[in-house]
Design a protein around this motif. Sequence first.
Motif, PDB file in Angstrom:
ATOM      1  N   ALA A 262       5.856 -10.416   2.353  1.00 35.14           N
ATOM      2  CA  ALA A 262       7.099  -9.681   1.869  1.00 35.14           C
ATOM      3  C   ALA A 262       7.783  -9.552   0.925  1.00 35.14           C
ATOM      4  O   ALA A 262       7.744  -8.710   0.046  1.00 35.14           O
ATOM      5  N   GLN A 263       6.635 -10.313  -0.171  1.00 39.98           N
ATOM      6  CA  GLN A 263       6.636 -10.657  -1.911  1.00 39.98           C
ATOM      7  C   GLN A 263       6.296  -9.416  -3.045  1.00 39.98           C
ATOM      8  O   GLN A 263       6.830  -9.184  -3.797  1.00 39.98           O
ATOM      9  N   CYS A 264       5.318  -8.775  -1.646  1.00 39.71           N
ATOM     10  CA  CYS A 264       4.256  -7.309  -1.975  1.00 39.71           C
ATOM     11  C   CYS A 264       5.823  -6.098  -2.773  1.00 39.71           C
ATOM     12  O   CYS A 264       4.996  -5.561  -3.598  1.00 39.71           O
ATOM     13  N   LEU A 265       6.727  -6.248  -2.177  1.00 40.09           N
ATOM     14  CA  LEU A 265       7.579  -6.108  -1.455  1.00 40.09           C
ATOM     15  C   LEU A 265       8.185  -5.610  -3.573  1.00 40.09           C
ATOM     16  O   LEU A 265       9.297  -4.902  -3.645  1.00 40.09           O
ATOM     17  N   ALA A 266       8.289  -6.914  -3.718  1.00 37.56           N
ATOM     18  CA  ALA A 266       9.668  -6.839  -4.899  1.00 37.56           C
ATOM     19  C   ALA A 266       9.032  -6.080  -6.408  1.00 37.56           C
ATOM     20  O   ALA A 266      10.015  -5.595  -6.909  1.00 37.56           O
ATOM     21  N   GLU A 267       7.852  -5.738  -6.058  1.00 35.44           N
ATOM     22  CA  GLU A 267       7.460  -5.211  -7.698  1.00 35.44           C
ATOM     23  C   GLU A 267       8.215  -3.317  -7.003  1.00 35.44           C
ATOM     24  O   GLU A 267       8.312  -2.824  -8.326  1.00 35.44           O
ATOM     25  N   PRO A 268       7.804  -3.144  -5.851  1.00 35.40           N
ATOM     26  CA  PRO A 268       7.964  -1.815  -6.249  1.00 35.40           C
ATOM     27  C   PRO A 268       9.892  -0.946  -5.876  1.00 35.40           C
ATOM     28  O   PRO A 268       9.633  -0.269  -5.908  1.00 35.40           O
ATOM     29  N   TYR A 269      10.119  -2.263  -4.990  1.00 36.64           N
ATOM     30  CA  TYR A 269      11.553  -2.207  -4.523  1.00 36.64           C
ATOM     31  C   TYR A 269      12.730  -3.674  -5.186  1.00 36.64           C
ATOM     32  O   TYR A 269      13.380  -3.065  -4.984  1.00 36.64           O
ATOM     33  N   GLY A 270      12.156  -4.328  -6.532  1.00 39.84           N
ATOM     34  CA  GLY A 270      13.154  -5.313  -7.080  1.00 39.84           C
ATOM     35  C   GLY A 270      13.989  -4.326  -7.510  1.00 39.84           C
ATOM     36  O   GLY A 270      14.916  -5.734  -7.677  1.00 39.84           O
TER      37      GLY A 270
ATOM     38  N   ILE B   6      -2.491   3.819  11.463  1.00 38.52           N
ATOM     39  CA  ILE B   6      -2.910   3.266  10.485  1.00 38.52           C
ATOM     40  C   ILE B   6      -3.482   1.820  10.204  1.00 38.52           C
ATOM     41  O   ILE B   6      -4.483   1.132   9.786  1.00 38.52           O
ATOM     42  N   ALA B   7      -2.656   0.341  11.844  1.00 41.22           N
ATOM     43  CA  ALA B   7      -3.848  -0.599  11.564  1.00 41.22           C
ATOM     44  C   ALA B   7      -5.519  -0.231  12.133  1.00 41.22           C
ATOM     45  O   ALA B   7      -5.808  -1.019  11.532  1.00 41.22           O
ATOM     46  N   GLU B   8      -5.066   1.283  13.116  1.00 36.80           N
ATOM     47  CA  GLU B   8      -6.582   1.243  13.096  1.00 36.80           C
ATOM     48  C   GLU B   8      -7.579   1.145  11.804  1.00 36.80           C
ATOM     49  O   GLU B   8      -8.768   1.519  11.432  1.00 36.80           O
ATOM     50  N   SER B   9      -6.929   1.599  10.702  1.00 34.70           N
ATOM     51  CA  SER B   9      -7.889   2.281   9.687  1.00 34.70           C
ATOM     52  C   SER B   9      -7.532   0.838   8.929  1.00 34.70           C
ATOM     53  O   SER B   9      -8.582   0.342   7.256  1.00 34.70           O
ATOM     54  N   GLY B  10      -7.129  -0.700   9.314  1.00 33.00           N
ATOM     55  CA  GLY B  10      -7.170  -1.901   8.478  1.00 33.00           C
ATOM     56  C   GLY B  10      -6.188  -2.285   7.497  1.00 33.00           C
ATOM     57  O   GLY B  10      -6.045  -3.652   7.917  1.00 33.00           O
ATOM     58  N   LEU B  11      -5.172  -1.768   8.076  1.00 28.02           N
ATOM     59  CA  LEU B  11      -4.266  -1.775   6.898  1.00 28.02           C
ATOM     60  C   LEU B  11      -3.547  -2.999   8.160  1.00 28.02           C
ATOM     61  O   LEU B  11      -2.961  -2.273   9.151  1.00 28.02           O
ATOM     62  N   ARG B  12      -2.259  -3.638   7.394  1.00 30.66           N
ATOM     63  CA  ARG B  12      -1.297  -4.522   8.134  1.00 30.66           C
ATOM     64  C   ARG B  12      -0.376  -3.456   7.795  1.00 30.66           C
ATOM     65  O   ARG B  12       0.132  -3.278   7.160  1.00 30.66           O
ATOM     66  N   THR B  13       0.372  -3.347   8.832  1.00 32.15           N
ATOM     67  CA  THR B  13       2.005  -3.354   9.382  1.00 32.15           C
ATOM     68  C   THR B  13       2.928  -3.630   9.300  1.00 32.15           C
ATOM     69  O   THR B  13       3.264  -4.325   9.954  1.00 32.15           O
TER      70      THR B  13
ATOM     71  N   ASN C  18       0.829  -1.233   0.295  1.00 31.11           N
ATOM     72  CA  ASN C  18       0.046  -0.264   0.125  1.00 31.11           C
ATOM     73  C   ASN C  18       0.796   1.507  -0.438  1.00 31.11           C
ATOM     74  O   ASN C  18       0.488   1.947  -0.457  1.00 31.11           O
ATOM     75  N   HIS C  19       1.755   1.548   0.556  1.00 28.67           N
ATOM     76  CA  HIS C  19       2.378   2.639   1.702  1.00 28.67           C
ATOM     77  C   HIS C  19       3.892   2.533   1.597  1.00 28.67           C
ATOM     78  O   HIS C  19       3.716   1.396   2.738  1.00 28.67           O
ATOM     79  N   ALA C  20       4.760   2.693   1.879  1.00 28.17           N
ATOM     80  CA  ALA C  20       5.738   3.493   2.912  1.00 28.17           C
ATOM     81  C   ALA C  20       5.782   4.235   3.649  1.00 28.17           C
ATOM     82  O   ALA C  20       6.273   5.480   2.019  1.00 28.17           O
ATOM     83  N   ALA C  21       6.052   5.146   4.584  1.00 26.90           N
ATOM     84  CA  ALA C  21       6.223   6.204   5.050  1.00 26.90           C
ATOM     85  C   ALA C  21       7.588   6.450   5.557  1.00 26.90           C
ATOM     86  O   ALA C  21       8.109   5.377   6.676  1.00 26.90           O
TER      87      ALA C  21
END
Length: 806
Positions: A354-362, A424-431, A326-329
């Motif tokens: 962790a595999q979700c990070l491959a596309e934005p940072y791979g 962020i977790a309160e909004s339902g996202l996993r952090t 989703n996002h990196a702060a």
Amino acid sequence: MTAVDVERGLSRAEAEKRMRDGQGNAAPDGSSRSLSEILAANVFTVFNGIVFAGFGILLVLGRWQDALFGLPALFNTVIGVVQEFNAKRTLDRLAVMNAPSARVLRDGEEHEIAPEGVVLGDLLILRPGDQVTADARVLRTDVGGPRGLEVDESMLTGESDAIRKAIGDDVLSGSNVVGGTALAEVVQVGADSYAAKLTVEARQFSLVRSELRGSIDKLLRWISWALLPLILIVVNGQMQAFGGWEAAIQSGAWRDAVVGAVAAVIAMVPLGLVLITSIAFAVSGLKLAQDNVLIQELPAVEGLARVDALCLDKTGTVTTGEMVFNHAAELTERAGWQAVLGHLGTAPDANGTAQCLAEPYGASPKLYVAAEVPFDSARKWSALVLCDADGCEPGSWVFGAPEFVLAGTETIDAQEALAQAGAIAESGLRTLLLAHSVDAIAEGEHPELPNGLVPVAILSFREEVRDDAHETMAFFAKQGVDVRIISGDDPRTVSAVAREVGIEHAAGVDARTLPDDIDELADVLEREHVFGRVTPQQKRAMVHALQSRGHVVAMTGDGVNDALAIKDADLGIAMDTATPATKAVARLVLLDGRFDRMPGVVAEGRRVIANIERVSKLFLTKTTYALMIGVVFGLMAWAFPFLPRQLSITDGLTIGIPAFFLALMPNAARYRPGFLKRSLTFSIPAGLIITAAILTLHLAAPSVGEFTVTEMQSAATLTLAGIALWVLAVLARPPHPFRVLIVLAMYAGLGLVWVIPFTRDFFAVTWLPNSLGLLVIVIVAVGLVLVEILRAWHKHRIELREEATS
């Protein structure tokens, strides 16, 4: 039972002996009804008993021309058996295609076998991607793998997080290995396994609740109760009409009396209504099959059109089950943190998140691992020291759950990072948090976090929502269907997904706080629409609670944990990713997993209901006049005015043929409860009008002349057909070119019966004398006027009721 050698496993001889002793992993049968059960359910019915008894009597008497009514009953039975058996075969193929294989250690060698070949005491070799095929206890971990065993039990519990399994822990059948490897001893097989116990009750076959079928069954029960006295009345009346019992038997006229009795009894049964309903369902089933929607049971087509409460399992139904970055702060400036994320995302043993990070940072520069602490679901973090081509940077990186990574870190930066992660977790996202320390990591059996960790970046992830989910939710909202999302996952995560698909005010309720009392639970369900941490038993209880408040409930899902709720719902719907057990108890299976198929199923169900209601009025009109004519003529000891073959003319032209086409035409009318009541309030008066017309003909004919039996039967047939065809014309409104064509074709068909010599002789009808023909015209004209008055009254009555309910 002797201990198993962990180096060699069972021998082939031991495994075969245990299989013979009933210690194999054969799953409980019953994914659907067997062929014999399907045949019995479709052949041995009250309806078929009535029809085939009359059919047999006429064949014995040599009156095969009058036994034509047996054909629709035969077709109805064949259609029902073929449709359900085809669904069974499709499900069986699905089960075979989705069946996992088992990897076992026997005689010191690895063997891949079918799940049912596993026996008690076998040693399962578990690797990433495997499905556990029997309940087992972990004996060893890291058997040739990089880390301990992690399994996904979401199909059983609904909880999507991977669970770490240590030596001595149990792994449950139906769960999936997502990380690590292990050697596990089978401790429960077949019906004793966890998944089998959870689904054995769900696998018991039960028919989907159908208002159409229920109403038709109710009519058949009423008719069956009325049959015995009616048969006695009609048979006695026919015998009396032929000079009494003794005279009729001596003269042989009893045969004509029996034929008349059979004609009266068979005419009472809404013979084609069950056939037309089955055909409409079957055609809908084939139409939906072209859209990759499998109909397990014919009336399930109707079900979703009546649903007003739709319960959706989140994972695999509303979402694809995959995590999406989703996002990196960025919290603290540290060079190279993006490259670290790229390495984590492209690592060979990266988990799904962790595999979700491959596309934005791979695409970041390639790094090499100098030291590593692998991720552990119990620790909730991993750590590593990375190097590039120029050497190793001092310090180490830690990646994991924020509250675990920063545990014990008291700095202001750490507290602010935890607060931000919590928001962020309160909004339902996993952090997840990436932190850096100048200290090196301590590798070993019990690794510890390095000192002086500085939060560098907070990363958020969300579950990937199906592309079609939002549009489909909007459709159901527009149609007045109340949607509830229930899941075994964190309520905050479920709530975020619900908001993303358009469910407003989606505050997630933790199911662990829900009451056990069914009435109290129903109160909560009326208020709330999003639930997390829901157990399989609670999902089932939710279905029951909604049903207790009069809701027609549909339940969708894909896991074993959904099977009980799917079975007990008014309409169970399984996704393409569902387990075979879940597909087996579902009424509909979305074979391509496209959630946007649901509106099409709704539209198909509504078309079926609206059209069947239209044609049911034709059949029930016939039932009414057949009953009344049979009773009146029997009590008055008059010869029954029709031969069975002559009723076949009126049945075919006024009901059977047009009903077939009307039942398959487009119809977008919304579902309204009360199908049977609406049908009867029109059909009973219409049947009484036709009865009065036949009685008038019988009483008035002697005053205009003397006529033969064939002429009177022909006049009665024309009178009945003339008014019944106008009932057809009334029910075919509003006018549509195709419906107008159907009505005109039926009038033309009636004329051809009299014009063509062969059909005139076969059906035993003749041209009428002028006086009798004029009497028929007058009676039919009056009947048409009365039918128009009835239509206006019935329409006005329905409009008043709809205004009152709105």
